[in-house]
Motif scaffolding. Structure first.
Motif, PDB file in Angstrom:
ATOM      1  N   ALA A  16      29.272  47.186  49.824  1.00 39.58           N
ATOM      2  CA  ALA A  16      29.161  47.492  48.387  1.00 39.58           C
ATOM      3  C   ALA A  16      28.984  46.197  47.589  1.00 39.58           C
ATOM      4  CB  ALA A  16      30.410  48.228  47.916  1.00 39.58           C
ATOM      5  N   ILE A  17      27.903  46.109  46.814  1.00 38.08           N
ATOM      6  CA  ILE A  17      27.665  44.842  46.103  1.00 38.08           C
ATOM      7  C   ILE A  17      28.734  44.617  45.033  1.00 38.08           C
ATOM      8  CG2 ILE A  17      25.182  44.847  46.578  1.00 38.08           C
ATOM      9  CD1 ILE A  17      24.693  45.430  43.628  1.00 38.08           C
ATOM     10  N   LYS A  18      29.311  45.696  44.547  1.00 42.17           N
ATOM     11  CA  LYS A  18      30.346  45.579  43.515  1.00 42.17           C
ATOM     12  C   LYS A  18      31.541  44.766  44.028  1.00 42.17           C
ATOM     13  CE  LYS A  18      32.089  49.101  40.298  1.00 42.17           C
ATOM     14  NZ  LYS A  18      32.032  50.580  40.182  1.00 42.17           N
ATOM     15  N   VAL A  36      28.646  46.538  38.163  1.00 37.28           N
ATOM     16  CA  VAL A  36      27.422  47.286  38.496  1.00 37.28           C
ATOM     17  C   VAL A  36      27.642  48.792  38.282  1.00 37.28           C
ATOM     18  CG1 VAL A  36      27.823  47.654  40.974  1.00 37.28           C
ATOM     19  CG2 VAL A  36      25.495  47.299  40.148  1.00 37.28           C
ATOM     20  N   ALA A  37      26.527  49.500  38.018  1.00 33.82           N
ATOM     21  CA  ALA A  37      26.638  50.918  37.645  1.00 33.82           C
ATOM     22  C   ALA A  37      26.634  51.835  38.867  1.00 33.82           C
ATOM     23  CB  ALA A  37      25.520  51.284  36.675  1.00 33.82           C
ATOM     24  N   LEU A 346      36.792  36.846  32.991  1.00 25.68           N
ATOM     25  CA  LEU A 346      36.551  36.704  34.429  1.00 25.68           C
ATOM     26  C   LEU A 346      37.617  35.863  35.121  1.00 25.68           C
ATOM     27  CD1 LEU A 346      34.667  37.311  36.806  1.00 25.68           C
ATOM     28  CD2 LEU A 346      33.395  35.241  36.225  1.00 25.68           C
ATOM     29  N   HIS A 347      37.936  34.691  34.536  1.00 24.27           N
ATOM     30  CA  HIS A 347      38.792  33.764  35.277  1.00 24.27           C
ATOM     31  C   HIS A 347      40.274  33.889  34.947  1.00 24.27           C
ATOM     32  CE1 HIS A 347      35.445  31.915  37.249  1.00 24.27           C
ATOM     33  NE2 HIS A 347      34.818  31.862  36.097  1.00 24.27           N
ATOM     34  N   LYS A 348      40.600  34.326  33.735  1.00 25.07           N
ATOM     35  CA  LYS A 348      42.034  34.465  33.414  1.00 25.07           C
ATOM     36  C   LYS A 348      42.505  35.893  33.668  1.00 25.07           C
ATOM     37  CE  LYS A 348      42.779  30.531  30.462  1.00 25.07           C
ATOM     38  NZ  LYS A 348      41.676  30.165  29.553  1.00 25.07           N
ATOM     39  N   ALA A 349      41.758  36.867  33.119  1.00 30.77           N
ATOM     40  CA  ALA A 349      42.169  38.269  33.341  1.00 30.77           C
ATOM     41  C   ALA A 349      41.792  38.720  34.747  1.00 30.77           C
ATOM     42  CB  ALA A 349      41.497  39.170  32.317  1.00 30.77           C
ATOM     43  N   LYS A 350      40.791  38.030  35.317  1.00 27.60           N
ATOM     44  CA  LYS A 350      40.265  38.419  36.634  1.00 27.60           C
ATOM     45  C   LYS A 350      39.746  39.853  36.624  1.00 27.60           C
ATOM     46  CE  LYS A 350      41.990  34.716  39.168  1.00 27.60           C
ATOM     47  NZ  LYS A 350      43.096  34.213  39.892  1.00 27.60           N
ATOM     48  N   VAL A 351      38.832  40.085  35.709  1.00 30.95           N
ATOM     49  CA  VAL A 351      38.110  41.350  35.672  1.00 30.95           C
ATOM     50  C   VAL A 351      36.632  40.984  35.609  1.00 30.95           C
ATOM     51  CG1 VAL A 351      37.733  43.518  34.449  1.00 30.95           C
ATOM     52  CG2 VAL A 351      40.004  42.485  34.427  1.00 30.95           C
ATOM     53  N   TRP A 352      35.870  41.547  36.524  1.00 30.83           N
ATOM     54  CA  TRP A 352      34.434  41.233  36.610  1.00 30.83           C
ATOM     55  C   TRP A 352      33.656  42.338  35.891  1.00 30.83           C
ATOM     56  CZ3 TRP A 352      31.514  40.739  41.983  1.00 30.83           C
ATOM     57  CH2 TRP A 352      30.205  40.325  41.746  1.00 30.83           C
ATOM     58  N   LEU A 353      33.183  41.985  34.672  1.00 30.02           N
ATOM     59  CA  LEU A 353      32.389  42.931  33.880  1.00 30.02           C
ATOM     60  C   LEU A 353      30.956  42.410  33.818  1.00 30.02           C
ATOM     61  CD1 LEU A 353      34.771  43.505  30.803  1.00 30.02           C
ATOM     62  CD2 LEU A 353      34.672  44.778  32.953  1.00 30.02           C
ATOM     63  N   ASP A 354      30.057  43.198  33.263  1.00 34.08           N
ATOM     64  CA  ASP A 354      28.720  42.676  33.028  1.00 34.08           C
ATOM     65  C   ASP A 354      28.720  41.953  31.684  1.00 34.08           C
ATOM     66  OD1 ASP A 354      26.911  42.734  35.059  1.00 34.08           O
ATOM     67  OD2 ASP A 354      26.002  44.649  34.523  1.00 34.08           O
ATOM     68  N   ASN A 370      32.321  49.436  33.304  1.00 35.21           N
ATOM     69  CA  ASN A 370      31.984  50.686  33.978  1.00 35.21           C
ATOM     70  C   ASN A 370      33.278  51.485  34.148  1.00 35.21           C
ATOM     71  OD1 ASN A 370      31.551  52.635  35.917  1.00 35.21           O
ATOM     72  ND2 ASN A 370      30.364  51.322  37.271  1.00 35.21           N
ATOM     73  N   VAL A 371      33.352  52.652  33.500  1.00 37.14           N
ATOM     74  CA  VAL A 371      34.607  53.423  33.549  1.00 37.14           C
ATOM     75  C   VAL A 371      34.584  54.537  34.599  1.00 37.14           C
ATOM     76  CG1 VAL A 371      35.176  52.845  31.147  1.00 37.14           C
ATOM     77  CG2 VAL A 371      34.008  55.013  31.657  1.00 37.14           C
ATOM     78  N   ALA A 372      33.595  54.540  35.483  1.00 34.57           N
ATOM     79  CA  ALA A 372      33.570  55.547  36.551  1.00 34.57           C
ATOM     80  C   ALA A 372      34.433  55.057  37.708  1.00 34.57           C
ATOM     81  CB  ALA A 372      32.145  55.808  37.005  1.00 34.57           C
ATOM     82  N   THR A 373      35.708  55.024  37.452  1.00 32.40           N
ATOM     83  CA  THR A 373      36.672  54.472  38.400  1.00 32.40           C
ATOM     84  C   THR A 373      37.990  55.220  38.209  1.00 32.40           C
ATOM     85  OG1 THR A 373      37.468  52.322  39.233  1.00 32.40           O
ATOM     86  CG2 THR A 373      37.589  52.647  36.854  1.00 32.40           C
TER      87      THR A 373
END
Ligand code: PLP
Length: 389
Positions: A16-18, A36-37, A346-354, A370-373
């Motif tokens: 999975a590329i995500k 990614v979507a 990305l670096h402090k919260a450690k969440v990878w968004l677009d 992406n909220v499909a999770t």
């Protein structure tokens, strides 16, 4: 709910590329990945069963869709969009972006301008420039908490840049707009007046919320039908992106043949067998699963809105009318630069968004989530983001 969207499945080491691209792309390995979507939910059980049956059969030779696929896809578009399709209108490609790139080559020449509306799904601009065409941008206008089309600029750009092809994102990613029929009619009127072919990317069209109703571009009028390429796919609706299968619907025979010739030039012939099997099951039997998935996604949109308004109201949610992609507005952090905002996420919260600027400079100080999770993952991601702002 009959189907389970809450359970968390580990997607690491599943190609999975995500998840599996984090190291290669220099992203923190422990980041929650919501860029990614694709969805973090397993697809509908009816689709899994169809794939298992094909896998058990064991022979994976060259394959083509048959009447079961055509019937299923036609029923789906008729019941969901009141759009009647004939078998021969459909071309299958491995993906919508593949079809867009092929259309760019088929209907424009090197150096020609191709119109898009930024901020928009970034592969549009990539395939235009990689095919040595020019990006002509009709920026969307952000007002009244949503995006609108500047029609004067739209027509001006077409005339000034001698545009022949418009790549329309309908519904719009990342803005989440489900364009109203009146807006589509204005687009169509201008494109017909100036002889501009419309490629309407409707990959998100099944995922619309509440009163927001998607109009298939080709349904506007017979002229619009004859002047359009409608790109659809079960990949977003049923989470099948990895199976590489899409339905490109073209009523105009000349346009269809020209696009088919360009596709033939690439050497692409039969579609993926598993793509055919999954799409047939999806369109024939996947309604119930999809309706529940959509409801879960909508609840996640509401959850995101509520969570942020309670814990970090300076992060504004651009409420989507469709799609599972939510555009987050960080403009109220006037003291922080765009770079500082993205670095914190990305670096402090450690969440990878677009990152918003990938969609064009119009995306500055926006990020796409992406909220499909499963909700627990979403909640943790939002918690982490809020803790650093
Ligand atoms: C608007 C839009 N078009 C196309 C795609 C990708 O389509 P495909 O994987 O079929 O090339 C996406 C995926 O996110 C998208 O958002």
């Amino acid at each position: 709910m009959k189907f389970d969207f809450d359970s968390v499945r580990d997607r690491k080491n599943t190609f999975a590329i995500k998840y599996d691209l984090a190291e290669k792309r220099n992203k923190p390995l422990d980041a929650i990945s919501l860029w990614v979507a694709d969805m973090d939910f397993p697809t509908a059980p009816c689709i899994q069963r169809a794939l298992e049956e094909r896998a058990k059969h064991g022979i994976f030779g060259y394959s083509r869709p048959d009447s079961r696929y055509y019937q299923a896809v036609k029923n789906w578009f008729k019941s969901r969009h009141d759009f009647e399709i004939q078998d021969e209108w459909i071309i299958n490609t491995p993906g919508v972006v593949f079809a867009i790139a092929s259309a760019i080559r088929a209907f424009t020449k090197e150096g020609d301008g191709v119109l898009i509306q930024k901020p928009v799904y970034y592969p549009f601009a990539n395939v235009i420039t990689l095919n040595k065409r020019r990006v002509v941008n009709n920026s969307l206008v952000f007002k009244n908490d949503h995006y609108e089309i500047d029609f004067d600029d739209f027509e001006k750009k077409i005339i000034e840049e001698n545009v022949r092809l418009f790549i329309f994102c309908s519904p719009h990613n990342p803005g989440g707009r489900v364009w109203k029929k009146e807006e589509l009619e204005k687009v169509s009127e201008i494109c017909l007046r100036h002889n501009v072919l419309v490629l309407s990317d409707e990959i998100h069209s099944d995922i619309t919320f509440g009163e927001n109703h998607h109009t298939v571009y080709a349904k506007l009028s017979s002229q619009a039908a004859q002047n359009s390429i409608i790109c659809t796919s079960p990949s977003k609706t049923f989470n099948l992106a990895g199976l590489q299968f899409s339905n490109i619907i073209i009523q105009n025979e000349k346009i269809r043949n020209e696009l088919q010739t360009e596709i033939d030039r690439t050497g692409y012939d039969e579609p993926s067998l598993m793509g055919i099997a999954a799409s047939t099951a999806a369109y024939a039997e996947g309604q119930e699963w999809f309706d529940e998935a959509k409801k879960y996604i909508w609840d996640n949109v509401l959850f995101t809105e509520k969570y942020l308004s309670q814990h970090c109201p300076k992060i504004r949610v651009v409420k989507p009318e469709g799609s599972y992609l939510v555009w987050l507005d960080f403009h109220q952090f006037t003291e922080l630069s765009d770079h500082e905002i993205s670095d914190r996420i990305l670096h402090k919260a450690k969440v990878w968004l677009d990152y918003g600027k990938m969609f064009g400079s119009e995306g500055e100080k926006f990020h796409r989530i992406n909220v499909a999770t499963p909700r627990s993952i979403l909640e943790e991601a939002l918690q982490r983001i809020c803790s650093v702002f």
